[in-house]
Each structure stands twice: as C-alpha cells, then as structure tokens.
Design a protein around this motif. Structure first.
Motif, PDB file in Angstrom:
ATOM      1  N   PRO A 142       0.816  -1.213   0.000  1.00  0.00           N
ATOM      2  CA  PRO A 142       0.000   0.000   0.000  1.00  0.00           C
ATOM      3  C   PRO A 142       0.837   1.243   0.000  1.00  0.00           C
ATOM      4  CG  PRO A 142       0.024  -1.007   2.185  1.00  0.00           C
ATOM      5  CD  PRO A 142       0.675  -1.968   1.257  1.00  0.00           C
ATOM      6  N   GLN A 143       0.220   2.342  -0.467  1.00  0.00           N
ATOM      7  CA  GLN A 143       0.909   3.618  -0.531  1.00  0.00           C
ATOM      8  C   GLN A 143       0.653   4.478   0.693  1.00  0.00           C
ATOM      9  OE1 GLN A 143       0.900   5.910  -4.145  1.00  0.00           O
ATOM     10  NE2 GLN A 143       0.043   4.208  -5.249  1.00  0.00           N
ATOM     11  N   SER A 144      -0.018   3.941   1.703  1.00  0.00           N
ATOM     12  CA  SER A 144      -0.338   4.770   2.863  1.00  0.00           C
ATOM     13  C   SER A 144       0.910   5.253   3.551  1.00  0.00           C
ATOM     14  CB  SER A 144      -1.176   3.962   3.858  1.00  0.00           C
ATOM     15  OG  SER A 144      -0.451   2.847   4.296  1.00  0.00           O
ATOM     16  N   ARG A 145       0.781   6.411   4.205  1.00  0.00           N
ATOM     17  CA  ARG A 145       1.926   6.988   4.884  1.00  0.00           C
ATOM     18  C   ARG A 145       2.290   6.132   6.070  1.00  0.00           C
ATOM     19  NH1 ARG A 145       0.403  12.848   6.303  1.00  0.00           N
ATOM     20  NH2 ARG A 145       2.445  12.747   7.277  1.00  0.00           N
ATOM     21  N   ASP A 146       3.563   6.020   6.356  1.00  0.00           N
ATOM     22  CA  ASP A 146       4.069   5.167   7.412  1.00  0.00           C
ATOM     23  C   ASP A 146       5.237   5.876   8.042  1.00  0.00           C
ATOM     24  OD1 ASP A 146       5.436   3.220   8.906  1.00  0.00           O
ATOM     25  OD2 ASP A 146       4.776   1.608   7.575  1.00  0.00           O
ATOM     26  N   SER A 147       5.262   5.956   9.356  1.00  0.00           N
ATOM     27  CA  SER A 147       6.355   6.653  10.031  1.00  0.00           C
ATOM     28  C   SER A 147       7.478   5.709  10.391  1.00  0.00           C
ATOM     29  CB  SER A 147       5.826   7.339  11.304  1.00  0.00           C
ATOM     30  OG  SER A 147       5.262   6.379  12.169  1.00  0.00           O
ATOM     31  N   GLY A 148       7.520   4.526   9.804  1.00  0.00           N
ATOM     32  CA  GLY A 148       8.561   3.573  10.106  1.00  0.00           C
ATOM     33  C   GLY A 148       9.910   4.036   9.622  1.00  0.00           C
ATOM     34  N   GLN A 149      10.943   3.362  10.047  1.00  0.00           N
ATOM     35  CA  GLN A 149      12.294   3.734   9.659  1.00  0.00           C
ATOM     36  C   GLN A 149      12.653   3.114   8.322  1.00  0.00           C
ATOM     37  OE1 GLN A 149      14.112   5.900  11.578  1.00  0.00           O
ATOM     38  NE2 GLN A 149      12.112   6.049  12.562  1.00  0.00           N
ATOM     39  N   THR A 150      13.788   3.502   7.803  1.00  0.00           N
ATOM     40  CA  THR A 150      14.280   2.970   6.547  1.00  0.00           C
ATOM     41  C   THR A 150      14.327   1.459   6.611  1.00  0.00           C
ATOM     42  OG1 THR A 150      15.608   4.926   6.254  1.00  0.00           O
ATOM     43  CG2 THR A 150      16.208   3.005   4.956  1.00  0.00           C
ATOM     44  N   TYR A 181      13.457  -0.025  -0.115  1.00  0.00           N
ATOM     45  CA  TYR A 181      14.348   0.833   0.667  1.00  0.00           C
ATOM     46  C   TYR A 181      13.614   1.521   1.815  1.00  0.00           C
ATOM     47  CZ  TYR A 181      17.618   0.466  -3.276  1.00  0.00           C
ATOM     48  OH  TYR A 181      18.467   0.021  -4.251  1.00  0.00           O
ATOM     49  N   PHE A 182      12.358   1.901   1.595  1.00  0.00           N
ATOM     50  CA  PHE A 182      11.622   2.703   2.555  1.00  0.00           C
ATOM     51  C   PHE A 182      10.243   2.096   2.766  1.00  0.00           C
ATOM     52  CE2 PHE A 182      14.492   5.363   0.100  1.00  0.00           C
ATOM     53  CZ  PHE A 182      15.264   5.944   1.107  1.00  0.00           C
ATOM     54  N   ARG A 183       9.791   2.060   4.025  1.00  0.00           N
ATOM     55  CA  ARG A 183       8.516   1.419   4.330  1.00  0.00           C
ATOM     56  C   ARG A 183       7.313   2.302   3.995  1.00  0.00           C
ATOM     57  NH1 ARG A 183      11.161  -0.424   9.366  1.00  0.00           N
ATOM     58  NH2 ARG A 183      11.821  -2.582   9.020  1.00  0.00           N
ATOM     59  N   GLY A 184       7.550   3.578   3.761  1.00  0.00           N
ATOM     60  CA  GLY A 184       6.439   4.468   3.448  1.00  0.00           C
ATOM     61  C   GLY A 184       6.938   5.863   3.173  1.00  0.00           C
ATOM     62  N   LYS A 185       6.002   6.754   2.862  1.00  0.00           N
ATOM     63  CA  LYS A 185       6.390   8.117   2.498  1.00  0.00           C
ATOM     64  C   LYS A 185       7.030   8.868   3.656  1.00  0.00           C
ATOM     65  CE  LYS A 185       2.513   9.579   0.685  1.00  0.00           C
ATOM     66  NZ  LYS A 185       1.575  10.555   0.058  1.00  0.00           N
ATOM     67  N   ASP A 186       6.544   8.656   4.870  1.00  0.00           N
ATOM     68  CA  ASP A 186       7.130   9.373   5.998  1.00  0.00           C
ATOM     69  C   ASP A 186       8.594   8.988   6.199  1.00  0.00           C
ATOM     70  OD1 ASP A 186       4.716  10.574   6.382  1.00  0.00           O
ATOM     71  OD2 ASP A 186       4.416   9.847   8.427  1.00  0.00           O
ATOM     72  N   ALA A 187       8.881   7.696   6.049  1.00  0.00           N
ATOM     73  CA  ALA A 187      10.264   7.235   6.189  1.00  0.00           C
ATOM     74  C   ALA A 187      11.143   7.821   5.093  1.00  0.00           C
ATOM     75  CB  ALA A 187      10.321   5.710   6.155  1.00  0.00           C
ATOM     76  N   LEU A 188      10.599   7.869   3.879  1.00  0.00           N
ATOM     77  CA  LEU A 188      11.348   8.439   2.760  1.00  0.00           C
ATOM     78  C   LEU A 188      11.564   9.935   2.971  1.00  0.00           C
ATOM     79  CD1 LEU A 188      12.648   8.319  -0.001  1.00  0.00           C
ATOM     80  CD2 LEU A 188      10.369   8.252  -1.037  1.00  0.00           C
ATOM     81  N   TYR A 189      10.509  10.640   3.386  1.00  0.00           N
ATOM     82  CA  TYR A 189      10.658  12.078   3.652  1.00  0.00           C
ATOM     83  C   TYR A 189      11.682  12.316   4.754  1.00  0.00           C
ATOM     84  CZ  TYR A 189       9.889  16.804   5.179  1.00  0.00           C
ATOM     85  OH  TYR A 189      10.108  18.110   5.525  1.00  0.00           O
ATOM     86  N   ALA A 190      11.636  11.523   5.814  1.00  0.00           N
ATOM     87  CA  ALA A 190      12.568  11.703   6.934  1.00  0.00           C
ATOM     88  C   ALA A 190      14.009  11.594   6.466  1.00  0.00           C
ATOM     89  CB  ALA A 190      12.277  10.682   8.025  1.00  0.00           C
ATOM     90  N   ASP A 191      14.276  10.659   5.579  1.00  0.00           N
ATOM     91  CA  ASP A 191      15.641  10.489   5.073  1.00  0.00           C
ATOM     92  C   ASP A 191      16.051  11.684   4.222  1.00  0.00           C
ATOM     93  OD1 ASP A 191      18.065   9.521   3.895  1.00  0.00           O
ATOM     94  OD2 ASP A 191      17.379   7.473   4.222  1.00  0.00           O
ATOM     95  N   VAL A 192      15.160  12.117   3.336  1.00  0.00           N
ATOM     96  CA  VAL A 192      15.458  13.260   2.474  1.00  0.00           C
ATOM     97  C   VAL A 192      15.673  14.527   3.306  1.00  0.00           C
ATOM     98  CG1 VAL A 192      14.498  14.790   0.708  1.00  0.00           C
ATOM     99  CG2 VAL A 192      14.238  12.316   0.474  1.00  0.00           C
ATOM    100  N   ALA A 193      14.796  14.775   4.272  1.00  0.00           N
ATOM    101  CA  ALA A 193      14.902  15.982   5.092  1.00  0.00           C
ATOM    102  C   ALA A 193      16.159  15.959   5.954  1.00  0.00           C
ATOM    103  CB  ALA A 193      13.669  16.122   5.971  1.00  0.00           C
ATOM    104  N   ALA A 194      16.503  14.790   6.501  1.00  0.00           N
ATOM    105  CA  ALA A 194      17.712  14.681   7.325  1.00  0.00           C
ATOM    106  C   ALA A 194      18.947  15.026   6.506  1.00  0.00           C
ATOM    107  CB  ALA A 194      17.833  13.273   7.898  1.00  0.00           C
ATOM    108  N   ARG A 195      18.989  14.521   5.277  1.00  0.00           N
ATOM    109  CA  ARG A 195      20.121  14.842   4.401  1.00  0.00           C
ATOM    110  C   ARG A 195      20.177  16.341   4.118  1.00  0.00           C
ATOM    111  NH1 ARG A 195      21.672  10.783  -0.158  1.00  0.00           N
ATOM    112  NH2 ARG A 195      21.865   8.817   1.009  1.00  0.00           N
ATOM    113  N   GLU A 196      19.023  16.946   3.880  1.00  0.00           N
ATOM    114  CA  GLU A 196      18.998  18.365   3.549  1.00  0.00           C
ATOM    115  C   GLU A 196      19.473  19.218   4.718  1.00  0.00           C
ATOM    116  OE1 GLU A 196      18.504  21.980   1.560  1.00  0.00           O
ATOM    117  OE2 GLU A 196      18.907  19.922   0.935  1.00  0.00           O
ATOM    118  N   HIS A 197      19.103  18.846   5.930  1.00  0.00           N
ATOM    119  CA  HIS A 197      19.573  19.593   7.097  1.00  0.00           C
ATOM    120  C   HIS A 197      21.100  19.565   7.176  1.00  0.00           C
ATOM    121  CE1 HIS A 197      15.946  20.883   9.131  1.00  0.00           C
ATOM    122  NE2 HIS A 197      15.403  19.696   8.984  1.00  0.00           N
TER     123      HIS A 197
END
Length: 206
Positions: free
Chosen positions: A2-10, A59-75
């Motif tokens: 599923p494409q639902s958002r998930d706050s799980g880790q990478t 690689y990523f369990r959901g959009k939140d996990a993917l966003y978290a990785d992208v945002a962490a890199r950007e910081h």
C-alpha cells in the motif's frame, strides 16, 4: 504494497554504490518539495527515479520514512553550506539567506515537514536535532569566551537568527511586494536588511 503513509524507519541500508537508492532520494526531494508529504506520490517518485514502486518500498517502508531520510540529508547539506560562526552571526544569516534564495524548493521541502508532521517526536539520533544542539553549544561557548552577549539564551539566539535569515523565503508574497514597491527592489537590499537586523541584535565579535 500500500501507498499509505508510514512513520517507520528505513527498511534496509543501501549497499555501497547503490545508485538506484540515490536516484530515489533525488526524485523524492523534488516530489516532496513540489507536492508536500500528503500530496507526494510514490509512483511519480519511482518514475522520475527510473525504477519501480516495489524497488522504492524495498528501501523505505512508506512516504514518511522516505521524507525523513530526504529531510535529514537536507539539514546536513544546509549546515555544511552555511557554516555557522558564533562570533559572526550576521555573516551566518547572510549565508542562510543566500542558500534559500538560490534553492527555494529546499525551503519548501523543510516547511512541508513542519506543516504536515507537527508534534512528531524526534528520534534520539535525528540529524536535525543533533545539528541544532551542536549550534546551541557553539553559541554558549561563544558567550563564555566573551564573543556574544551572555544575557541571551543561546537557544533563543539561534531561533531568532534563523527566523530573520529566512524571513523572505518564508514570505514569498512579501518578496513580490518588495520587488514592486521597495525603495530598493533588489535581492541585495533584502539581504542587507537581514544582515543588518542580525548585526544590531548580535554584533560581530570585535
């Protein structure tokens, strides 16, 4: 899957030289900056990254996990590009201003997380929190060395400088108004105002 958002880790660490994962992260940054987290679509990210949705989810369990990785890199990228010098906060503010003028999409990327993930408990190893803590410590050391007014709480100093530096990035409607109505409509004038404001609050160490 599923494409639902998930706050799980990478889901799994990338192997050395895994260019597919890097393409996914680059595509995700563009997608999140344009559409936010809720509006982002994994199928579009996969298409832009020239891979499959299944590979993205490997690689990523959901959009939140993917966003978290992208945002962490950007910081981390922002911190490296702007390099805070606690004895020269006006210079730091100018570099932050320059960074987001050149990369408004990067500012949008960070802002979407603030808007769509409020109240999220930061992980102990969150790179953004670690960077903030390190900067606060740098400011405290500058106060102890007599380079910065000790009357200020260093946490307040950092928040205020960051807010002033991103004033125009966070208010694009005011940027448009300034371009049409300011005495000096140039970006250089907006930058000078930011640097001057920080200088008056937190003068450079002499």
């Amino acid at each position: 899957m599923p494409q639902s958002r998930d706050s799980g880790q990478t889901a799994a660490p990338a192997a050395a030289g895994d260019t597919t994962r890097e393409r996914v992260l680059a595509a995700a940054m563009e997608e999140f900056a344009r559409h936010g987290i809720a509006g982002a679509r994994v199928d579009r990210i996969a298409k832009l990254a020239r891979t499959s949705k299944e590979r993205v989810y490997a690689y990523f369990r959901g959009k939140d996990a993917l966003y978290a990785d992208v945002a962490a890199r950007e910081h981390v990228v922002i911190a490296e590009a702007t390099q805070m010098d606690p004895s020269d906060l006006p210079g730091y503010a100018g570099r932050l201003f320059d960074y987001f003028v050149a990369r408004p999409d990067h500012y949008r990327l960070i802002t979407w997380g603030r808007l769509e993930l409020p109240g999220t408990t930061a992980a102990a190893d969150d790179p953004a929190q670690a960077l903030i803590a390190r900067k606060i410590d740098q400011l405290r050391q500058a106060q102890q060395a007599g380079q910065l007014d000790p009357a200020w709480d260093p946490a307040d100093v950092l928040a205020l400088v960051n807010q002033i530096a991103t004033t125009w990035a966070s208010q694009p409607e005011h940027s448009e108004a300034a371009a049409a109505h300011a005495v000096d409509p140039t970006i250089a004038a907006r930058r000078a105002a930011v640097v001057t404001a920080v200088e008056r609050l937190f003068p450079r160490a002499r």
